[in-house]
Scaffold this motif. Structure first.
Motif, short mmCIF file in Angstrom:
data_model
loop_
_atom_site.label_atom_id
_atom_site.label_comp_id
_atom_site.label_asym_id
_atom_site.label_seq_id
_atom_site.Cartn_x
_atom_site.Cartn_y
_atom_site.Cartn_z
N ILE A 95 0.83 -1.21 0.00
CA ILE A 95 0.00 0.00 0.00
C ILE A 95 0.87 1.26 0.00
O ILE A 95 1.74 1.43 0.85
N GLY A 96 0.61 2.14 -0.95
CA GLY A 96 1.32 3.41 -1.03
C GLY A 96 0.76 4.40 -0.02
O GLY A 96 -0.34 4.92 -0.21
N VAL A 97 1.48 4.64 1.06
CA VAL A 97 1.02 5.53 2.13
C VAL A 97 1.81 6.84 2.10
O VAL A 97 1.26 7.93 2.04
N ILE A 115 -6.26 -11.16 3.61
CA ILE A 115 -4.92 -10.77 3.15
C ILE A 115 -4.22 -10.08 4.32
O ILE A 115 -4.46 -8.90 4.59
N GLU A 116 -3.38 -10.80 5.02
CA GLU A 116 -2.73 -10.25 6.20
C GLU A 116 -1.27 -9.88 5.97
O GLU A 116 -0.67 -9.18 6.78
N ASN A 117 -0.70 -10.36 4.87
CA ASN A 117 0.68 -10.01 4.54
C ASN A 117 0.65 -8.66 3.82
O ASN A 117 0.45 -8.58 2.61
N ILE A 118 0.81 -7.60 4.60
CA ILE A 118 0.62 -6.23 4.10
C ILE A 118 1.90 -5.44 4.32
O ILE A 118 2.52 -5.50 5.37
N SER A 119 2.28 -4.68 3.29
CA SER A 119 3.43 -3.78 3.38
C SER A 119 2.96 -2.35 3.18
O SER A 119 2.11 -2.08 2.33
N LEU A 120 3.50 -1.45 3.97
CA LEU A 120 3.21 -0.03 3.82
C LEU A 120 4.45 0.70 3.32
O LEU A 120 5.55 0.48 3.83
N ASP A 121 4.28 1.55 2.30
CA ASP A 121 5.37 2.40 1.81
C ASP A 121 5.37 3.71 2.58
O ASP A 121 4.32 4.37 2.68
N ILE A 122 6.53 4.09 3.10
CA ILE A 122 6.70 5.34 3.82
C ILE A 122 7.83 6.12 3.16
O ILE A 122 8.81 5.53 2.70
N MET A 123 7.72 7.45 3.10
CA MET A 123 8.79 8.28 2.54
C MET A 123 9.29 9.28 3.58
O MET A 123 8.53 9.69 4.47
N PHE A 124 10.57 9.63 3.45
CA PHE A 124 11.12 10.68 4.31
C PHE A 124 12.00 11.61 3.47
O PHE A 124 12.28 11.32 2.30
N GLY A 125 12.40 12.72 4.08
CA GLY A 125 13.13 13.73 3.32
C GLY A 125 12.22 14.53 2.42
O GLY A 125 12.63 15.05 1.37
N LEU A 126 10.94 14.66 2.82
CA LEU A 126 9.94 15.34 1.99
C LEU A 126 9.95 16.85 2.21
O LEU A 126 10.34 17.33 3.28
N PRO A 127 9.48 17.61 1.21
CA PRO A 127 9.38 19.07 1.40
C PRO A 127 8.49 19.40 2.59
O PRO A 127 7.36 18.91 2.67
N GLY A 128 9.00 20.18 3.51
CA GLY A 128 8.21 20.58 4.67
C GLY A 128 8.14 19.56 5.78
O GLY A 128 7.48 19.77 6.79
N MET A 176 -1.14 -0.14 13.06
CA MET A 176 -1.94 -1.00 12.19
C MET A 176 -1.47 -2.45 12.18
O MET A 176 -2.10 -3.30 11.57
N ASP A 177 -0.36 -2.73 12.86
CA ASP A 177 0.11 -4.10 13.05
C ASP A 177 0.27 -4.85 11.71
O ASP A 177 -0.31 -5.91 11.50
N VAL A 178 1.06 -4.27 10.82
CA VAL A 178 1.37 -4.94 9.54
C VAL A 178 2.79 -5.51 9.63
O VAL A 178 3.61 -5.01 10.40
N PHE A 187 7.47 -3.06 6.03
CA PHE A 187 7.54 -1.65 5.62
C PHE A 187 8.63 -1.47 4.58
O PHE A 187 9.72 -2.04 4.70
N SER A 188 8.34 -0.65 3.57
CA SER A 188 9.36 -0.12 2.68
C SER A 188 9.44 1.36 2.98
O SER A 188 8.41 2.04 3.02
#
Length: 379
Positions: free
Chosen positions: A118-120, A152-165, A181-183, A186-187
């Protein structure tokens, strides 16, 4: 022989400001025709290079979940028709939370999808708007909850850092929401400015205020600390998982194994050749009509190129690169081929050696690209 397959759905309802993947606005596109051409490519590819054991499937984009229900189901049926395998361990679909509802999740589950990516990116509304995202925090919680509800319990969340602001506290807040969310996976990536993106154009005009390099490095450090604290093991520079939930598909890439790539803009690595498909939809379809395949580039890798890739791909993994595996593949030791480079990086403290393996140190993870560069053009 390929052990994995990637399928590219290039359609997006909106275009994120940082994204340089092959994508087009969904509205007005020949989606059904494109899917039909993808099936032609699937058939021709399998006919030319059959597989014996396929371990992973990954559907990415673009936004796969932007497809309408019937299109989505038709497409997943195509994939299963031509790439089904008793050996399949992992079947992943990338999803945008605002375009993923329970019905689409049920279609996935019925089609054998067992992993959701999931793109978060962030949980602060102003950061999401800055990124060009159209979901809100509640969409992520709903999607995760509904995915688990359908099995579907095998879930990955995408997180980004170094963002503007963005600052360190905002990243910490995003991580706390994510952990709640207990997944199991993480990427987490730092923002990269890629050409032909909104962010790149803004940066060239001086209109993009990014965190200082020291602040971004601190964000990465905080990320690693928080992941460890919450029981997630860093198994690759940008990926963290509970034991047993590492991305099997991405490990195929980092282990320098072969894979199919189907769809506009997809890349393949088959029979020692790296191939790139045409990105524009019209060109992609025209090439399939003309030759049966949409390739615009094909390169047979030399032994030297394969050895270089073994190092700079494999060193992304915290487990590093094994000399025994290197010898088995290439008939020589990596210490013979890359001895001076490895020694220099050991002295700098960016690599460490344990048994027959070399891997990144903690300092090396902050300087990954500089480490990898040392192995390019050596042989």
């Amino acid at each position: 022989m390929p052990g994995s397959a990637y399928f590219h759905i290039p359609f997006c309802v909106n275009i994120c400001h940082y994204c340089d993947f092959n994508k087009v606005f969904l509205k007005g596109q020949p989606v059904d025709e494109y899917l039909a051409y993808m099936e032609k490519e699937m058939i021709n590819t399998i006919r030319k290079t059959p597989f014996s054991k396929l371990k992973t499937i990954f559907i990415g984009g673009g936004t796969p979940t932007a497809l309408e229900y019937e299109q989505f189901e038709t497409f997943l049926n195509m994939v299963n028709r031509h790439f089904s395998s008793d050996d399949l361990d992992e079947f992943t679909v990338e999803a945008n939370p605002e375009q993923t509802d329970r019905k689409k999740l049920e279609i996935m589950q019925a089609s054998g999808v067992n992993r959701l990516s999931i793109g978060v990116q962030a949980f602060q509304e102003h950061l999401l708007k800055e990124l060009g995202r159209t979901h809100v925090k509640e969409d992520v919680f709903r999607t995760v909850s509904e995915a688990k509800a359908v099995g579907i319990e095998n879930i990955s969340l995408d997180i980004m850092f170094g963002l503007p602001g963005q600052n360190v506290d905002m990243l910490k807040e995003s991580l706390q929401f994510a952990f709640s969310m207990d997944v199991p996976h993480f990427s987490a990536y730092s923002l990269q400015l890629e050409k032909k993106t909104v962010f790149y154009n803004r940066a060239m005009k001086g209109d993009l205020l990014l965190p200082e390099q020291e602040v971004e490095a601190r964000m990465y450090e905080v990320l690693m600390e928080e992941m460890h604290k919450h029981g997630y093991v860093q198994y690759e520079i940008s990926n963290f998982a509970r034991p047993g939930y590492e991305s099997k598909h991405n490990l195929q890439y980092w282990n320098n194994n072969e894979y199919y790539g189907i769809g506009a803009g997809a890349h393949s690595y088959v029979n020692g050749k790296r191939m790139a498909n045409a990105g524009p939809l019209k060109k992609y379809m025209a090439l399939i009509d003309e030759t049966g395949f949409p390739y615009v580039h094909s390169e047979k890798l030399t032994a030297s190129a394969k050895m270089e890739e073994e190092l700079f791909m494999g060193l992304r993994k915290m487990d590093g690169v094994s000399d025994a595996r290197f010898r088995q593949r290439y008939g020589t030791s990596m210490f013979t081929v890359f001895g001076p480079q490895i020694d220099a990086l050991l002295v700098k403290g960016w690599l460490k050696k344990s048994g027959d393996k070399v891997s990144l140190t903690k300092e090396g993870t902050f300087l990954g690209n500089e480490v990898f560069q040392e192995f390019i053009g050596v042989v």
